[in-house]
Design a protein around this motif. Sequence first.
Motif, PDB file in Angstrom:
ATOM      1  N   ARG A  21      25.091  60.675  42.622  1.00 52.05           N
ATOM      2  CA  ARG A  21      26.482  60.276  42.852  1.00 52.05           C
ATOM      3  C   ARG A  21      26.553  58.919  43.528  1.00 52.05           C
ATOM      4  O   ARG A  21      27.360  58.077  43.169  1.00 52.05           O
ATOM      5  N   ALA A  22      25.698  58.700  44.522  1.00 56.86           N
ATOM      6  CA  ALA A  22      25.679  57.422  45.228  1.00 56.86           C
ATOM      7  C   ALA A  22      25.293  56.299  44.272  1.00 56.86           C
ATOM      8  O   ALA A  22      25.871  55.217  44.295  1.00 56.86           O
ATOM      9  N   GLU A  23      24.318  56.560  43.421  1.00 57.25           N
ATOM     10  CA  GLU A  23      23.881  55.560  42.448  1.00 57.25           C
ATOM     11  C   GLU A  23      25.011  55.250  41.466  1.00 57.25           C
ATOM     12  O   GLU A  23      25.256  54.098  41.127  1.00 57.25           O
ATOM     13  N   SER A  24      25.709  56.286  41.012  1.00 54.43           N
ATOM     14  CA  SER A  24      26.820  56.103  40.086  1.00 54.43           C
ATOM     15  C   SER A  24      27.941  55.309  40.754  1.00 54.43           C
ATOM     16  O   SER A  24      28.545  54.437  40.136  1.00 54.43           O
ATOM     17  N   LEU A  30      29.497  47.673  41.165  1.00 55.49           N
ATOM     18  CA  LEU A  30      28.917  46.475  40.570  1.00 55.49           C
ATOM     19  C   LEU A  30      29.649  46.106  39.282  1.00 55.49           C
ATOM     20  O   LEU A  30      29.888  44.934  39.015  1.00 55.49           O
ATOM     21  N   GLN A  31      30.018  47.103  38.484  1.00 56.97           N
ATOM     22  CA  GLN A  31      30.748  46.843  37.237  1.00 56.97           C
ATOM     23  C   GLN A  31      32.113  46.262  37.548  1.00 56.97           C
ATOM     24  O   GLN A  31      32.564  45.326  36.896  1.00 56.97           O
ATOM     25  N   GLU A  37      34.899  39.094  38.180  1.00 56.54           N
ATOM     26  CA  GLU A  37      34.333  37.763  37.978  1.00 56.54           C
ATOM     27  C   GLU A  37      34.661  37.260  36.573  1.00 56.54           C
ATOM     28  O   GLU A  37      35.060  36.107  36.384  1.00 56.54           O
ATOM     29  N   GLN A  38      34.520  38.120  35.571  1.00 62.37           N
ATOM     30  CA  GLN A  38      34.828  37.741  34.187  1.00 62.37           C
ATOM     31  C   GLN A  38      36.309  37.424  34.041  1.00 62.37           C
ATOM     32  O   GLN A  38      36.677  36.457  33.379  1.00 62.37           O
ATOM     33  N   ASN A  39      37.174  38.216  34.672  1.00 64.43           N
ATOM     34  CA  ASN A  39      38.609  37.958  34.609  1.00 64.43           C
ATOM     35  C   ASN A  39      38.935  36.603  35.226  1.00 64.43           C
ATOM     36  O   ASN A  39      39.790  35.877  34.728  1.00 64.43           O
ATOM     37  N   GLY A  40      38.262  36.259  36.315  1.00 57.56           N
ATOM     38  CA  GLY A  40      38.466  34.961  36.953  1.00 57.56           C
ATOM     39  C   GLY A  40      38.084  33.822  36.019  1.00 57.56           C
ATOM     40  O   GLY A  40      38.793  32.818  35.912  1.00 57.56           O
ATOM     41  N   ARG A  41      36.958  33.974  35.323  1.00 59.57           N
ATOM     42  CA  ARG A  41      36.539  32.937  34.365  1.00 59.57           C
ATOM     43  C   ARG A  41      37.538  32.832  33.222  1.00 59.57           C
ATOM     44  O   ARG A  41      37.897  31.731  32.804  1.00 59.57           O
ATOM     45  N   ASN A  42      38.009  33.970  32.724  1.00 57.93           N
ATOM     46  CA  ASN A  42      38.992  33.952  31.628  1.00 57.93           C
ATOM     47  C   ASN A  42      40.280  33.267  32.065  1.00 57.93           C
ATOM     48  O   ASN A  42      40.869  32.487  31.316  1.00 57.93           O
ATOM     49  N   TYR A  43      40.721  33.544  33.280  1.00 52.80           N
ATOM     50  CA  TYR A  43      41.948  32.946  33.802  1.00 52.80           C
ATOM     51  C   TYR A  43      41.789  31.434  33.922  1.00 52.80           C
ATOM     52  O   TYR A  43      42.668  30.671  33.534  1.00 52.80           O
ATOM     53  N   THR A  44      40.635  30.996  34.418  1.00 47.21           N
ATOM     54  CA  THR A  44      40.375  29.568  34.565  1.00 47.21           C
ATOM     55  C   THR A  44      40.355  28.885  33.198  1.00 47.21           C
ATOM     56  O   THR A  44      40.930  27.812  33.022  1.00 47.21           O
ATOM     57  N   GLN A  45      39.721  29.511  32.224  1.00 50.28           N
ATOM     58  CA  GLN A  45      39.689  28.946  30.867  1.00 50.28           C
ATOM     59  C   GLN A  45      41.100  28.869  30.282  1.00 50.28           C
ATOM     60  O   GLN A  45      41.457  27.899  29.615  1.00 50.28           O
TER      61      GLN A  45
END
Length: 57
Positions: A21-24, A30-31, A37-45
């Motif tokens: 459970r802790a690992e999950s 992390l996901q 982070e990906q949303n931030g890059r998309n917004y900047t683009q």
Amino acid sequence: MLLLGLLLLTSALAGQRTGTRAESNLSSKLQLSSDKEQNGRNYTQHLDWHRKEEKEH
């Protein structure tokens, strides 16, 4: 003796479940961080694209 063995086995299995459970949970965090982070890059683009469009008009 058998009772002690069952107790140890039960404890070991319960510990594995908690660890899973802790690992999950860590994996989910992390996901989520990666998604943000990906949303931030998309917004900047997206902003860069709009600025480019405004300059061309």
